[in-house]
Design an enzyme around this catalytic site. Sequence first.
Site, PDB file in Angstrom:
ATOM      1  N   GLY A  30       0.823  -1.205   0.000  1.00 44.11           N
ATOM      2  CA  GLY A  30       0.000   0.000   0.000  1.00 44.11           C
ATOM      3  C   GLY A  30       0.857   1.254   0.000  1.00 44.11           C
ATOM      4  O   GLY A  30       0.515   2.255  -0.638  1.00 44.11           O
ATOM      5  N   ASP A  63       1.121   0.051  13.173  1.00 50.49           N
ATOM      6  CA  ASP A  63       1.458  -1.282  12.647  1.00 50.49           C
ATOM      7  C   ASP A  63       1.765  -2.283  13.765  1.00 50.49           C
ATOM      8  O   ASP A  63       2.005  -3.458  13.482  1.00 50.49           O
ATOM      9  CB  ASP A  63       2.664  -1.175  11.707  1.00 50.49           C
ATOM     10  N   LYS A 107      -5.876  -2.158   6.615  1.00 52.92           N
ATOM     11  CA  LYS A 107      -4.452  -2.463   6.395  1.00 52.92           C
ATOM     12  C   LYS A 107      -4.356  -3.672   5.442  1.00 52.92           C
ATOM     13  O   LYS A 107      -5.286  -3.946   4.713  1.00 52.92           O
ATOM     14  CB  LYS A 107      -3.767  -2.719   7.732  1.00 52.92           C
ATOM     15  N   ARG A 154      -7.227  -6.056  10.078  1.00 44.18           N
ATOM     16  CA  ARG A 154      -6.362  -6.552  11.170  1.00 44.18           C
ATOM     17  C   ARG A 154      -7.108  -6.727  12.476  1.00 44.18           C
ATOM     18  O   ARG A 154      -6.801  -7.642  13.243  1.00 44.18           O
ATOM     19  CB  ARG A 154      -5.203  -5.583  11.405  1.00 44.18           C
ATOM     20  N   ARG A 197       2.074  -8.955   9.168  1.00 43.59           N
ATOM     21  CA  ARG A 197       2.130  -8.676  10.614  1.00 43.59           C
ATOM     22  C   ARG A 197       1.233  -9.619  11.416  1.00 43.59           C
ATOM     23  O   ARG A 197       1.531  -9.933  12.567  1.00 43.59           O
ATOM     24  CB  ARG A 197       1.804  -7.207  10.889  1.00 43.59           C
TER      25      ARG A 197
END
Length: 451
Positions: free
Chosen positions: A101, A328, A355, A359, A403
């Site tokens: 992104g 993040d 994200k 998430r 992540r």
Amino acid sequence: MSHSQFTRSCKSRACGALSGSARVPGDKSVSHRALMFGALAQGETLISGLLEGEDVLNTAEALRHMGARIGNGSDGLWRVRGVGVGKLAEPSCVLDMGNSGTSTRLLMGLIAGHDFAATFTGDASLNKRPMRRVMTPLEQMGAKFLARSGDRLPLTVRGPENPVPVTYSLPVASAQVKSAILLAGLNTPGRTTVIEKEPTRDHTENMLRHFGVEVSIEPTADGGEAISIDGPVTLKPCAVDVPGDPSSAAFPIVAAVITEGSEVTLSNVLLNPRRTGLYQTLQEMGADVRFEHVRIESGEKVGTIVARGTRMLKGVDVPPERAPSMIDEFPVLAMAAACAQGVTRMTGLAELRVKESDRLLMIAKGLEACGVKLEMGEDSLTIHGTGQPPKGGATIETALDHRIAMSFLVLGCVSAAPIEIDDASPIRTSFPGFIDLMNDLGAQIETDASY
Ligand code: S3P
């Protein structure tokens, strides 16, 4: 570059104390910007410590398609021969940004300052992400867009012949949107101003100054900042040292603070205060996390992080205004909260929904599968820690999100039964070598490929 269509599972099981020193790969945000500003400078920029993850390599490839010469030598240095502001060429192929992104939104801004068209596409995750947030200000500067429904990729941007400067107040706290506007402003005659109410990462401002551009930053009446540049500008080629990524360091650091007896030292990590909200939160939870040898390099604060697993963590409230400085890091903070004693409340998390995956949902689903009690709201998450490691024993869906993948492998270091993730390949987007680094510190993560 896109991910393999085949899933590549990976399993993490409880290990003893983690110990040792390591260096995490270069900061992703700084790496993207070093390549982009190098391509806009006239002459050769030398970059050391560049993150060689898929996201950054996709930025490099896109810039090559627009005429910049970019290569790396056996000395580990990357050399960018830039063409000058406004001098990039129209790419003759579709730009495939993979999972990234940041590459997409920043390059949309960069192209909006050029009189040509470019088309972006990405993987299944990126093609779902909203682009309206950058399209609106760039349209005000004269760019035109043709996007798939919902303002999603694949998308074509056409930069205007005569871009016009704007003063734009950010409706969401986003460094990507701020940076896209400033990148378009570099080749726009007149003053381009971005107003942000909440501070977001300021690597674009810092690095523009490093490349010799004057950036004015003025406080606003409501406690925010107005960031301005007067275009068109000239960027002077320079040397950039990319420090280690605090968002990557977060994984071994959280693994250390939840594992009794651990001591992990990570040197040369970026410690820009707009990126260190996780570390402040861990300290408030009672974790033994310290910054040492703090100094300024290439315009950024850098130092060593030392973390010890000496204390039981306790639940805390994370204030919403801290969210941009750890946006993040919420997935890995949620893993720490699941091991803590008491309730951790996180609010102001709306951005987590857009994200690499939703998430908030992926954290909640994964933790529930591991036996953790929690409540998920539209933009909040409350985790009830028992002071005991969760039971684990689940296979976690990672939804092409690096992540989410790394966070649950960290939780597996302490869970009663091993935690498996369904696909480790997205880890390569931001943290190549993650599994080897963790296992060298003492983790027990099994896989049949290197990530
Ligand atoms: C980034 C900004 C953040 C962050 C992303 C990198 C950047 O996104 O989540 O990983 O380099 O500018 P937003 O600006 O959308 O919050």
